[in-house]
Design an enzyme around this catalytic site. Structure first.
Site, PDB file in Angstrom:
ATOM      1  CG  HIS A 195       1.523   1.568  -4.684  1.00 28.27           C
ATOM      2  ND1 HIS A 195       0.104   0.857  -4.123  1.00 28.27           N
ATOM      3  CD2 HIS A 195       1.458   2.430  -4.658  1.00 28.27           C
ATOM      4  CE1 HIS A 195      -0.068   2.479  -3.511  1.00 28.27           C
ATOM      5  NE2 HIS A 195       0.650   3.288  -3.631  1.00 28.27           N
ATOM      6  CG  HIS A 196       6.745  -1.386  -5.552  1.00 29.92           C
ATOM      7  ND1 HIS A 196       7.745  -0.693  -5.988  1.00 29.92           N
ATOM      8  CD2 HIS A 196       6.075  -0.722  -6.746  1.00 29.92           C
ATOM      9  CE1 HIS A 196       7.901   0.205  -6.269  1.00 29.92           C
ATOM     10  NE2 HIS A 196       6.974   0.339  -7.095  1.00 29.92           N
ATOM     11  N   PRO A 197       3.668  -5.287  -4.567  1.00 31.53           N
ATOM     12  CG  PRO A 197       1.772  -6.295  -4.787  1.00 31.53           C
ATOM     13  CD  PRO A 197       2.407  -4.954  -4.672  1.00 31.53           C
TER      14      PRO A 197
END
Length: 532
Positions: free
Chosen positions: A462-464
């Site tokens: 969840h680190h775009p």
């Protein structure tokens, strides 16, 4: 008569909430914040353990990746927040910043003003830290940053297991050194989630010059004569006299730009979208951390899995109400650290998160007798992906392609990280707690076995980031002041501007970016003494 606004902020996530609060500190500035999602009224948004519900759909757009061509076509659930506070309202509340060298690299890539020494004051400005007040940390800021309330004995055993491998204990993973394992600090205050909505927006919500509207999806940015002048919503056009600020995140920001005719011209024409500005880098350069994990069955009730039973879940809720302790007070992933996969790496390139249970996140198996999870992620991927439109319909899901493992180096380092995680879980210090590894399991031995396992079980961390990258070169989407190159009156302020993803979770860096941007925007306001 329509109200006049100086600033319209698109997206009420981590960055948008910070901007709305900071820009409305000036009582002469009329600020409008538009958020497509709803309010954070559900209690799961505020309870630390509520994170376990978030990846399973609450407060999310419900998107997934396109088939990943370098991972046997697997599709991965891609949780993106759809609620006020954005990712800070649904994440695991882990407070990390990346490595100091990440920001120095940004400066070397042409992002003047974004070195570690440049950004450190903004990290400190945001913080209200319950433990540290020194060169690296601050007190008195809006964002609660706290030590975890509810670790378990298995956490200390895991630290001992890491020590048996030569990995040191680190009591401040966002301080002088990133190396080692320890308890992450959490974005919490009084053992409740301290989201950007709670920390920044709630104290500002009664200001007469701040308007916050939820449940409003912006259809496009309105550009006239090369200048962003407002936004179109289902109810009409809203206009901004000073700036439109796009803070919809690394997926949402490039998506809206393309819907507005700003992006790769040929692709926009193919979808029937009139081209406002040909900018091929919009939606390019997508980076993310891919997560692989070990799940072990425990020898007894050593994690919080036992509280999944309804009667014990109710007991845990009562314990939290009375004492602010127990499983509900846990983010479930407050233990972890940073270490090395690649020999000679300039700083740690693997991050671990120890999950105090199994089946915590969507798509991750649960152990019938209770278990423990150890996630590992390679932090500096070389692969680059894209965010593109599937159609001109503003309600359609975008085509999210992280392009995981396009570069074979990412695959090799990720598998090394998983091997490290397996080795940790097999250490003698964990024998009293760990019965046996269940995933990947004893049949995973060769590199092909590891690849096959990953193509069944990998998930996003969840680190775009990176899809509206900052730089001084002609191809950059925004300049170091975060002004959009080629369109006046428009800035992008969120994780999409990162030229390279930081070596950690991305929420605290996103808040830092917004704090710094707010100062730059204020300095450019007419009458401030700075040039417009």
């Amino acid at each position: 008569m329509q109200k006049a606004y100086d600033y319209i902020i698109i997206g009420g996530g981590s960055a948008g909430s910070v901007l709305a609060a900071r820009l409305s500190e000036d009582p002469t500035a009329q600020v409008l914040l538009l958020e497509a999602g709803g309010r954070d009224s559900h209690p799961f948004y505020h309870l630390p353990a509520g994170f376990a519900k978030m990846t399973k759909g609450i407060g999310s757009w419900g998107w997934q990746t396109v088939p990943q061509r370098h991972m046997k076509g697997m599709q991965i659930r891609y949780t993106q927040a759809k609620v006020i506070g954005g990712g800070s309202s649904i994440n695991a509340q882990i407070y990390t910043r990346g490595n100091a060298l990440d920001y120095d690299e940004w400066r070397q890539l042409g992002c003047s003003g974004w070195s570690y020494e440049d950004v450190l004051p903004y990290f400190r400005k945001a913080e209200d830290n319950d433990s540290f007040d020194n060169r690296y940390h601050g007190k008195g800021g809006p964002l609660g940053v706290s030590q975890p309330r509810a670790p378990l004995p298995i956490c200390e055993a895991w630290f001992a297991a890491a020590a048996q491998m030569g990995i040191p204990r680190n009591h401040d993973l966002t301080g002088e050194s990133q190396d080692g394992v320890g308890y992450y600090q959490l974005t919490q205050r009084h053992y409740r989630r301290s989201s950007a909505a709670i920390a920044y927006l709630r104290p500002a919500q009664h200001r007469p010059n701040l308007t916050v509207k939820t449940g409003v999806q912006v259809l496009r940015i309105v550009v006239e004569k090369g200048r962003a002048v407002g936004v179109e919503t289902p109810d009409g056009v809203l206009r901004a006299s000073s700036e439109v600020i796009l803070s919809a995140g690394a997926i949402g920001s490039p998506r809206l730009l393309q819907l507005s005719g700003i992006g790769p011209a040929d692709e926009l024409r193919n979808l029937g979208i009139p081209v406002v500005l040909d900018q091929p880098e919009v939606g390019a350069n997508l980076q993310d951390h891919l997560d692989l994990f070990v799940i072990a069955e425990c020898t007894g009730p050593h994690t919080y899995d036992r509280f999944a039973k309804p009667h014990l879940s109710a007991l845990a809720g009562l314990q939290y109400l009375l004492t602010r302790r127990g499983p509900v007070a846990s983010s479930l992933f407050e233990t972890g650290g940073f270490w090395y996969a690649e020999e000679g790496a300039r700083s740690p390139d693997i991050q671990f998160h120890l999950g105090l249970g199994s089946g915590i996140e969507a798509g991750v198996a649960a152990m019938p007798q209770g278990g423990v999870t150890l996630n590992s992620a390679y932090l500096r991927p070389r692969s680059r992906g894209t965010v593109r439109l599937a159609s001109s319909d503003p309600l359609a899901a975008p085509l999210i392609d992280p392009n995981y493992w396009e570069d074979p180096h990412d695959r090799e380092m990720s598998i090394r990280g998983l091997k490290l995680a397996r080795e940790m879980m097999a250490q003698e210090a964990l024998h009293p707690y760990v019965l046996a590894e269940r995933l990947p399991g004893p049949n995973v031995r060769t590199d092909q076995d590891y690849f096959d396992y990953a193509c069944q079980h990998a998930k996003t961390d969840h680190h775009p980031s990176g899809t509206c990258r900052m730089g001084q070169d002609a191809q950059a989407v925004v300049n170091p002041e975060l002004r959009f190159n080629g369109i006046e009156g428009l800035r992008v302020v969120d994780a999409s501007v990162m030229p390279r993803v930081v070596s950690s979770n991305t929420n605290a860096p996103t808040i830092m970016i917004a704090e710094k941007a707010a100062d730059m925007i204020k300095a450019a306001r007419p009458g401030s003494g700075a040039l417009q």
